[in-house]
Design an enzyme around this catalytic site. Structure first.
Site, short mmCIF file in Angstrom:
data_model
loop_
_atom_site.label_atom_id
_atom_site.label_comp_id
_atom_site.label_asym_id
_atom_site.label_seq_id
_atom_site.Cartn_x
_atom_site.Cartn_y
_atom_site.Cartn_z
N HIS A 134 -11.55 8.39 -33.91
CA HIS A 134 -12.12 7.78 -35.11
C HIS A 134 -12.17 8.78 -36.25
O HIS A 134 -12.00 9.98 -36.05
CB HIS A 134 -13.52 7.22 -34.83
CG HIS A 134 -14.51 8.25 -34.39
ND1 HIS A 134 -14.58 8.68 -33.09
CD2 HIS A 134 -15.47 8.94 -35.07
CE1 HIS A 134 -15.54 9.59 -32.97
NE2 HIS A 134 -16.09 9.77 -34.16
N ARG A 141 -26.45 9.11 -34.64
CA ARG A 141 -25.60 8.95 -33.46
C ARG A 141 -26.34 9.42 -32.21
O ARG A 141 -26.95 10.50 -32.21
CB ARG A 141 -24.32 9.76 -33.61
CG ARG A 141 -23.28 9.48 -32.52
CD ARG A 141 -22.04 10.32 -32.71
NE ARG A 141 -22.21 11.66 -32.16
CZ ARG A 141 -21.40 12.69 -32.44
NH1 ARG A 141 -20.39 12.54 -33.29
NH2 ARG A 141 -21.60 13.88 -31.90
N ASP A 169 -14.78 12.52 -29.98
CA ASP A 169 -15.97 13.37 -30.08
C ASP A 169 -16.04 14.44 -28.99
O ASP A 169 -15.83 14.17 -27.81
CB ASP A 169 -17.24 12.51 -29.99
CG ASP A 169 -17.56 11.81 -31.30
OD1 ASP A 169 -17.11 12.28 -32.35
OD2 ASP A 169 -18.28 10.80 -31.26
N HIS A 211 -10.40 12.24 -34.68
CA HIS A 211 -10.86 13.03 -33.55
C HIS A 211 -11.50 12.13 -32.50
O HIS A 211 -11.93 11.01 -32.79
CB HIS A 211 -11.87 14.09 -34.00
CG HIS A 211 -13.15 13.52 -34.55
ND1 HIS A 211 -13.23 12.95 -35.80
CD2 HIS A 211 -14.40 13.41 -34.00
CE1 HIS A 211 -14.47 12.52 -36.02
NE2 HIS A 211 -15.19 12.77 -34.94
#
Length: 315
Positions: A269, A284, A115, A113
């Site tokens: 990723h 994150r 993000d 995907h």
């Protein structure tokens, strides 16, 4: 307040700090040395990091154990305005900008995907810091969606240039039933899709800084505009298989204290979920992006959901 990140080329200055940049893969990824990340880095050094990010799409820093929550946020802010942690998933207690990625109890996020593509302004970049990682397994893979586009057959590139895709966070509950811990996965799915977003994006976006063409698909892309369901699914699958060819990817073996930064406009990723019940926890922080623009100049458009509070949080 900073503006949304602009990855400028640094001025030619012989006295400016110099990083070491060691490519990892032939098409994506580099390890960066010679820097201790913080919110106080000199502008010339930040510019070098930005240039490395544009060139290599994902960059890695070892040994950043000093960088706590506040330091991670302060450093990420040097790259641009920050989003909130996520449009639907709550932030880490006490920090609006940190998404706590704690992979335990069988919950899996193991599909390719880009993000947050279900909103109109997907992130520019993410800064990911490893806190606790398994001694074996738990690597992350990144794919270069610019290289994937460049290596598509011309006929498929021409088709992709004209396509628009609808991305959504509406959860696939078949995946919940198939998970190692269906109850935990069900609770996560309910939070993740507590507000439904749908956005129409070009399948090929023009990178706003490099001018490169990058494929914009991934697991949040559910259908292609104007194509029947089975055809839409087949075309997405075909293009995705080109994105994730091993030649377009890099794999990172995490150590605690590592930091990864990726250009979310030019990558996909996924986690390699081969670590069982062993702890794996990362934080994150996300840099706000812009509205993608297709080859034909048409911008993405929101269909369902208002993500303004997520994409414009710079406090």
């Amino acid at each position: 307040m900073t503006t949304t990140g602009t990855l400028r080329h640094p001025p030619a200055d012989a006295a400016a700090p110099r990083l070491t940049v060691t490519p990892i893969g032939g098409r994506i990824g580099a390890e960066i040395g010679g820097v201790r990340l913080s919110g106080d880095l000199p502008p010339a050094l930040v510019d070098e990091i930005r240039v490395a990010l544009l060139r290599h799409k994902v960059i890695f820093f070892r040994g950043q154990d000093h960088l706590g929550e506040a330091g991670q946020v302060a450093f990420a802010r040097l790259l641009g305005d920050l989003t909130t942690a996520h449009p639907t998933v709550p932030a880490l207690d006490g920090n609006t900008h940190i998404l706590d990625l704690d992979y335990r109890g069988g919950h899996k996020v193991d599909r390719w995907h880009t993000d947050v593509t279900f909103v109109e302004r997907p992130p520019l970049a993410s800064v990911l810091r490893a806190l606790d990682v398994p001694s074996v397994g738990g690597d992350t893979l990144w794919a270069n969606t610019v290289a994937a586009y460049q290596y598509l057959p011309k006929e498929l590139r021409d088709l992709a240039d004209r396509l628009r895709g609808v991305h959504t966070n509406a959860y696939d509950y078949v995946r919940v039933a198939a998970s190692d811990d269906p109850e935990r996965s069900r609770r996560y799915a309910e939070v993740f899709s507590s507000t439904i977003f749908e956005t129409e994006h070009p399948v090929v976006r023009v990178h706003p800084e490099t001018g490169e063409r990058a494929i914009l698909l991934g697991d949040f892309a559910k259908r292609l505009v104007g194509l029947p369901g089975t055809t839409s699914t087949a075309v997405i699958k075909l293009i995705q298989e080109h994105v994730t060819q091993v030649e377009n990817t890099v794999r990172w073996r995490w150590r605690a204290g590592d930091v990864a930064i990726w250009d979310n406009r030019a990558t996909q990723h996924r986690v390699v979920h081969d670590f069982g019940d062993r702890p794996r926890r990362l934080h994150r922080v996300t840099v706000a992006g812009d509205v993608p623009v297709g080859v034909d100049g048409r911008r993405s458009r929101a269909i369902t959901g208002d993500a303004t509070r997520y994409t414009t949080s710079a406090a």
